[in-house]
Write an enzyme that holds these catalytic residues in place. Structure first.
Site, PDB file in Angstrom:
ATOM      1  N   ASP A  82       2.066   7.729  -5.565  1.00 20.49           N
ATOM      2  CA  ASP A  82       2.739   7.850  -4.276  1.00 20.49           C
ATOM      3  C   ASP A  82       3.302   9.255  -4.072  1.00 20.49           C
ATOM      4  OD1 ASP A  82       3.756   7.068  -1.842  1.00 20.49           O
ATOM      5  OD2 ASP A  82       4.956   5.418  -2.649  1.00 20.49           O
ATOM      6  N   GLU A  88       5.444  -1.914   5.967  1.00 17.59           N
ATOM      7  CA  GLU A  88       6.726  -1.413   5.474  1.00 17.59           C
ATOM      8  C   GLU A  88       7.617  -0.916   6.611  1.00 17.59           C
ATOM      9  OE1 GLU A  88       5.737   1.789   2.821  1.00 17.59           O
ATOM     10  OE2 GLU A  88       5.651   3.268   4.436  1.00 17.59           O
TER      11      GLU A  88
END
Length: 662
Positions: A413, A468
């Site tokens: 990430d 998200e």
């Protein structure tokens, strides 16, 4: 088969202008690329007599002062046709029909310019023929449209002081629907980007085989009817920083884009042309143009579902321990995954000591060896989250250590860049991870450009404005419309880690952003349909085991729907309004449909089923789903003999079904 032909090439020399023109047609003859060579190289595209692009220049400038495409001297021109089948791994179909005509223009300045014409689009790339290293100072790719058409523009998200600062971004976007001339001169957009033409046609601009080169942004700096390329320059210097000290921030850049190896092949520039929107929802050009697999044996790569804790904020209840980042919580997720046939559990951010960028420092609350052993007994694999810099700095050691421990892969990430240095990292990470039989899910990164074909262990990508976002935004964000927009645009590039599966569902009026108990916009059946519609070989279950156990009927559907497919059929769709897709695995078909905030009744054409009698397990919006978004009904129906099935969807609704022979 691969056959060399000459009949596809039309060469015309106009001596008074010193101009050469070449024409390349698609196999079905409907798409034509007209390439002109004089002082500049340009190309134009027509489709069934409609002009798609007016003459558009292309060139690449090197640091030695030579510009490929300006004053270049042609040495030879050759055409071939190729028709073959690609055996696709971990994809939306297992066989891809790869049929194109190709024109190779060779120039005395040590480069080739290659054009390919497919039935669904035109692509071109530069190739160096020199044995020497070269430095690319700039590349110019122009896309000239005939009118001031509207475009779906994925601007870089956020507030930025200048263009340079926009090169650092998460590649998550909504779409701004705007005329070409109104595209902001101060903003970058990234591909894929779709332009709406006349007669229902669309153009999707994309790129493929992006290796050791920066990704292409699109911009319009002059208020014209054109789009122009823009690229991040190569970093001169970086410093550690950003999110939890896990990123590398560029502090200075070189006056060039890339240093390239001898005989480098540069990325494909792609112009996809559709006559109806559903063609964009099922397009293979990026995968077809990517480099073939470099992993000799990928049989160890196992796609599947993932029980995931971050979205639901470790939201387990009715247990005798405090849920959070600790061994007991992850054991509960493993037990849930095992009970429901879910292949993996992910340990997202928090298992490694914060702000150390060191993946060998595990927090004391986690007994990683115990968790991996417990998961192995339960036939569940463990995937670990990793911040970019922590993974990159110890790449080989991290992969070797955790592979030997029994970890199955990493979710990496916060790369948030696509300059050459960062693109190189993706390929290096994929190669090393494959060496140790580790899968990779690239999060916080640029859109896929085919590396999932070249390294099939790269199993998924983010680069999507996913679920998200629902944790921290309310009804001011229209996620429902986005859900029926990006499958025609972003998903053209490849799979997405959208992370669907919410069991708390809200209407447009009732949705709120609540971190500890997040919810989705739209109905329950919309969440189920997304497991069919969204391409995602490694697919998250975003909600908590507690919520799934309360909704076992839906959990059973989610946990059994495949993540890779033998066949895909786009049934219908219109960008921003609705979509329906059917996918086959073995002898079973799955169908998903979604609508925007308009309630919709539609007739699905299921003629792809062929002969025989079929039954469907159907999940549809309940009678009160417009008010209570979690309301749904499951029923078993017989597919009509005429293969026409009428379905109704609530506002923000969806339909999901599993079809099998009687």
């Amino acid at each position: 088969m691969r056959i060399t032909l000459t009949t596809f090439l039309l060469a015309l020399t106009i001596s008074s202008w010193g101009q050469k023109k070449y024409q390349l047609k698609s196999p079905d003859g409907k798409l034509i690329a007209a390439i002109s060579l004089n002082d500049k190289i340009s190309y134009a595209i027509t489709h069934q007599n409609d002009t798609i692009l007016k003459p558009s220049v292309l060139n690449m400038t090197l640091n030695n002062g030579v510009t490929w495409g300006k004053g270049s001297q042609l040495r030879s021109a050759k055409t071939t046709t190729s028709h073959q089948q690609i055996n696709a791994l971990f994809y939306k179909r297992n066989q891809i029909d790869d049929h194109y005509n190709e024109l190779v223009l060779s120039f005395k300045e040590n480069f080739n310019l290659i054009f390919r014409a497919y039935n669904e689009g035109i692509a071109y790339r530069f190739v160096s023929t020199s044995d020497k290293l070269i430095t690319v100072k700039n590349e110019e790719a122009i896309f000239n449209f005939t009118k001031d058409f509207n475009a779906y523009v994925p601007y870089v998200k956020g507030k930025f002081k200048d263009i340079e600062s926009q090169y650092f971004n998460s590649f998550e976007n909504e779409y701004t629907y705007t005329p070409l001339s109104k595209i902001s001169a101060d903003k970058l957009a990234f591909s894929p980007l779709v332009v709406s033409l006349d007669n229902g046609k669309k153009v999707c601009l994309a790129e493929a085989d992006l290796e050791s080169y920066p990704g292409m942004y699109l911009t319009n700096t002059n208020g014209s009817k054109s789009l122009q390329s823009n690229f991040a320059h190569y970093p001169t210097a970086t410093k550690q920083g950003g999110h939890n000290e896990l990123q590398q921030l560029v502090t200075a850049r070189e006056p060039y884009l890339a240093k390239s190896k001898a005989k480098a092949q540069f990325p494909w520039r792609i112009v996809i042309v559709s006559t109806n929107d559903k063609q964009l929802a099922d397009n293979d050009m990026v995968y077809k143009l990517a480099a073939p697999s470099r992993v000799a044996d990928a049989s160890w790569v196992k796609p599947g579902k993932v029980a995931w804790e971050w979205w639901n904020h470790w939201g387990i209840s009715n247990v005798d321990f405090e849920a959070g980042i600790n061994t007991e919580t992850y054991q509960a997720y493993i037990d849930f995954a095992s009970k429901n046939g879910i292949e993996y559990v992910i340990l997202d951010e928090g298992w490694a000591v914060n702000k150390k960028a060191d993946l060998f420092q595990v927090v004391p609350e986690i007994d990683l060896k115990k968790l991996i052993a417990h998961a192995k007994v339960k036939n569940v694999g463990i995937i670990l989250w990793a911040g970019y810099y922590a993974f990159e700095r110890d790449l080989e050691k991290v992969c070797k250590h955790y592979s030997e421990m029994g970890v199955k892969g990493f979710k990496i990430d916060f790369m948030d860049r696509d300059d050459q240095q960062m693109v190189d990292f993706h390929y290096r990470a994929a190669e090393v991870a494959a060496k140790y039989k580790l899968m990779l899910d690239f999060h916080g990164t640029y859109k896929p450009t085919g590396i999932n074909r070249t390294y099939p262990n790269v199993i998924n990508f983010e680069a999507v404005h996913g679920l998200e976002q629902m944790k921290w935004t309310g009804p001011e964000l229209d996620q429902v419309t986005y859900d029926v927009t990006f499958p025609f645009i972003r998903m053209v590039a490849g799979p997405i880690d959208y992370t669907q599966g919410a069991m708390r569902n809200a209407t447009k009026r009732t949705h709120r952003g609540i971190n500890d108990e997040p919810m989705s916009q739209g109905t329950r059946c919309r969440q189920l349909a997304q497991y069919v519609i969204f391409e995602s070989p490694l697919n998250m279950l975003c909600d908590s085991p507690t919520n799934y156990e309360k909704e076992q009927e839906c959990t059973d559907f989610i946990s059994t729907v495949p993540t890779v497919w033998d066949q895909t059929v786009a049934l219908e769709g219109e960008i921003g309004k609705h979509i329906a897709i059917a996918r086959k695995k073995g002898d079973q078909w799955y169908v998903g449909a979604m609508t925007n905030w308009d309630a919709r009744k539609t007739e699905l054409d299921l003629s792809f089923l062929g002969e025989g009698s079929y039954v469907a397990e159907l999940y549809r919006d309940g009678a009160n789903a417009n008010r209570i978004a979690s309301d749904y009904k499951k029923e078993t129906i017989t597919i009509p003999a005429n293969r026409k099935l009428s379905v109704s969807m609530a506002k923000g609704g969806g339909v999901a079904m599993k079809i099998y022979k009687k």
